[in-house]
Each structure stands twice: as C-alpha cells, then as structure tokens.
Design an enzyme around this catalytic site. Structure first.
Site, short mmCIF file in Angstrom:
data_model
loop_
_atom_site.label_atom_id
_atom_site.label_comp_id
_atom_site.label_asym_id
_atom_site.label_seq_id
_atom_site.Cartn_x
_atom_site.Cartn_y
_atom_site.Cartn_z
N THR A 62 0.85 -1.19 0.00
CA THR A 62 0.00 0.00 0.00
C THR A 62 0.88 1.24 0.00
O THR A 62 2.11 1.16 -0.17
CB THR A 62 -1.04 -0.08 1.16
OG1 THR A 62 -1.91 1.03 1.05
CG2 THR A 62 -0.39 -0.11 2.53
N LYS A 66 3.57 1.31 -3.88
CA LYS A 66 3.04 0.52 -5.01
C LYS A 66 3.92 0.63 -6.26
O LYS A 66 4.02 -0.34 -7.02
CB LYS A 66 1.61 0.95 -5.33
CG LYS A 66 0.61 0.52 -4.25
CD LYS A 66 -0.80 0.86 -4.63
CE LYS A 66 -1.75 0.54 -3.48
NZ LYS A 66 -3.14 0.79 -3.80
N ALA A 128 -6.26 12.00 -11.51
CA ALA A 128 -5.40 11.37 -12.52
C ALA A 128 -4.09 10.92 -11.89
O ALA A 128 -3.04 10.93 -12.53
CB ALA A 128 -5.13 12.35 -13.67
P1 ATR Z 1 -3.08 8.62 -5.41
O1 ATR Z 1 -2.01 7.58 -5.51
O2 ATR Z 1 -3.95 8.51 -4.18
O3 ATR Z 1 -3.88 8.73 -6.67
P2 ATR Z 1 -1.63 10.94 -6.21
O4 ATR Z 1 -0.96 10.18 -7.28
O5 ATR Z 1 -0.85 11.92 -5.39
O6 ATR Z 1 -2.30 10.00 -5.15
O7 ATR Z 1 -2.88 11.70 -6.88
C1 ATR Z 1 -3.78 12.47 -6.14
C2 ATR Z 1 -4.91 12.90 -7.08
O8 ATR Z 1 -5.88 13.63 -6.32
C3 ATR Z 1 -4.45 13.85 -8.17
O9 ATR Z 1 -5.25 13.64 -9.31
C4 ATR Z 1 -4.73 15.21 -7.55
O10 ATR Z 1 -4.91 16.24 -8.49
P3 ATR Z 1 -3.60 16.98 -9.14
O11 ATR Z 1 -3.00 15.99 -10.07
O12 ATR Z 1 -4.13 18.17 -9.80
O13 ATR Z 1 -2.71 17.29 -7.97
C5 ATR Z 1 -6.03 14.92 -6.88
N1 ATR Z 1 -6.38 15.84 -5.78
C6 ATR Z 1 -5.84 15.89 -4.55
N2 ATR Z 1 -6.45 16.83 -3.79
C7 ATR Z 1 -7.41 17.38 -4.58
C8 ATR Z 1 -8.41 18.41 -4.39
N3 ATR Z 1 -8.53 19.04 -3.21
N4 ATR Z 1 -9.21 18.70 -5.43
C9 ATR Z 1 -9.10 18.06 -6.61
N5 ATR Z 1 -8.20 17.09 -6.85
C10 ATR Z 1 -7.36 16.75 -5.85
#
Ligand code: ATR
Length: 273
Positions: A62, A66, A128
């Site tokens: 986790t 990953k 994304a």
């Molecule tokens: P994970 O492995 O959980 O997907 P990550 O790769 O850091 O974690 O991705 C987090 C995702 O949540 C991203 O798509 C991020 O958007 P950005 O790419 O623009 O950073 C999105 N995200 C996090 N907080 C957010 C918020 N408050 N509003 C909209 N999107 C958010």
C-alpha cells in the site's frame, strides 16, 4: 509452519488488511498468518528481500510503495504493467510476481455488489494520480460508452487518456470541461477526501439514476458523497467494498480459493459505526 503474508506500507498501523485476510482464511479453512510491515520510506526493497529470505509467500503493498513494488517485481501481470503499480506480490520459485487487484476490486464492487452494469454507460473519473491509473484498465474492460477523466492538473488527465486510448473511448480534461455533461457513474479517485476537500466538480454531472462512488471511505459520508447526495443522487458508495474485493482477489491469487466478501464487508461496516 503456517504460510506468512504481510501488508507493507508506511504508515500501515491503520490497515484493515490483516483483519480481512484473517476472516478469509477462517472462512476458507486456510492456515496462514498475515501481519503488518512498515519499512522506512526508502526501505522497501530490503524489507521485501528479508521477507523472502524468511520464507514469506506474499505481500500486499500500500501507500507509498506501489510503484516501488512495480519496479522490484521480476514478472508482472498485464493489469499491473499497465497500472505501473503493484498491490499484490507473490514470492515463488525465485520470482517476485507483481499483480494489481485494485481495479478489479472496484469493478467487482460496482458490478457484483452494487449490481450496476457499466456496458454502454457514461463514466466520469475524478483525479489522474496512481489510484485512477490503477483502475482504468478494468473499467474500460467493462465497455462503457465513454470514460472521461477530469483532473485539476489538466495535463495529467490528457496524458492518461492518451495512454489508455487503445483500450476504449477515453477522454481527459479539466473540471471546467464537465459543464453541461452528465454521467451514469461518477467515481472520485482523487485524494481530496483525505483533507476533507471536495474536487471542483460542477453541479449537473450526475445523470438521473446515477451512482456516486468514492474510492475513499470513512465513518461519515466523504465530502464528495455528501455533495452527490445534495444533488439528489440516491446510490452512494464508498471504497470499503473495493478494499474487501481487492483483498479477495489477492487471496485468490495466493491460495487458489475465492472467499465470500459479503460477510466480511458487513463485519467491517458494523465495526465502523
Ligand atoms: P493517489 O495515488 O492517491 O492517486 P496521487 O498520485 O498523489 O495519489 O494523486 C492524487 C490525485 O488527487 C491527483 O489527481 C490530484 O490532483 P492533481 O494531479 O491536480 O494534484 C487529486 N487531488 C488531490 N487533492 C485534490 C483536491 N482538493 N481537489 C481536486 N483534486 C485533488
């Protein structure tokens, strides 16, 4: 001696995987031990090699490891290759076999547990990052009419959509682009719920009779599910079902038997109130 498995993460104390796998093992009459392992942020590979040397049979992986697991694996399933992330490792015959059961965990929860068929449906995925990348292939395999990825950082959504275009009709863009569009299934794959935030999803994205799904879970509705409810969405689901289903798929990979998920999901829900 019982076969040993672990969940590796940092932090990992909160993980429900040991409880879930203990329930599966009991239900399927399998002798195994399953515990937690928390290496330092840069200590993933040595921790895995030590596990293998100690005779462990596999591991769930986790946050934040990953992608480390994907790099370390000596052989990968197609879904792990495409996800560029591994959540299930099997140690056998000198190989480190990597798989990713997150996506199938999500689709089983939607199709089998919630009874929603995605064929020909319009699906919206918010975010994304790694979580979204991990579920794209299994979602597209269910033949939705179109899958739209919306992200705050627009480039990440368009790049992902391009990378997955061979698997179906998938489009990436911004939240603003969503104005005037509606979807049968809206899945929050952002990490916004972790900071109690709501992704900037416009009102009107939920088609009548739609499903709102948050890959996160908690005691109360996440801000996204609360928003969906305020928009009149009747079918709301959090990611607890996905968690149990991804674990069941990992258990199947390791033990060759598929546990029943419904009683375990019910037990976790009862524990959370
Ligand atoms: P994970 O492995 O959980 O997907 P990550 O790769 O850091 O974690 O991705 C987090 C995702 O949540 C991203 O798509 C991020 O958007 P950005 O790419 O623009 O950073 C999105 N995200 C996090 N907080 C957010 C918020 N408050 N509003 C909209 N999107 C958010």
């Amino acid at each position: 001696m019982s076969d040993r498995y672990v969940v590796i993460g940092n932090p990992v104390a909160h993980s429900k995987s040991p409880l879930i796998h203990a329930c599966f093992a009991k239900q399927c009459h399998q002798q195994l031990v399953y515990d937690r392992l928390q290496p330092a942020q840069d200590g993933f590979s040595p921790a895995v090699f030590e596990l293998i040397a100690g005779g462990a049979k596999g591991a769930n992986v986790t946050v934040p490891f990953k992608q480390d697991a994907w790099r370390l694996a000596t052989s990968l399933s197609e879904r792990a290759t495409v996800a560029e992330a591994v959540n299930t490792l099997s140690f056998k015959q000198g190989e480190i076999v990597g798989d990713n059961t997150d996506g199938v965990g999500l689709t089983r929860d939607i199709v089998d547990n919630l009874g929603i068929n995605l064929v020909g449906k319009r699906v919206l995925l918010l975010g994304a990052g790694g979580a979204v990348r991990g579920v794209l292939l299994p979602l597209l395999a269910l033949a939705p009419a179109q899958l739209v990825i919306a992200n705050r950082t627009i480039d990440k959504a368009t790049v992902l959509a391009r990378q997955f275009s061979a698997y179906g009709d998938v489009v990436g863009g911004s939240y603003v682009d969503l104005a005037g569009q509606s979807f049968d299934v809206v899945i929050n794959g952002t990490s916004a719920s972790l900071s109690d935030a709501l992704p900037p999803v416009p009102a009107g994205v939920f088609a009548s009779g739609s499903l709102a799904y948050d890959m996160m879970y908690g005691k109360a509705l996440t801000p996204f599910l609360y928003f969906a409810q305020s928009q009149g969405v009747a079918t709301l689901a959090d990611g607890l079902g996905m968690l149990v289903e991804q674990a069941a798929e990992a258990f199947m990979i390791w033990r060759g038997v598929r546990p029943q998920t419904a009683p375990v999901l019910q037990m976790l829900r009862e524990q959370m109130v």
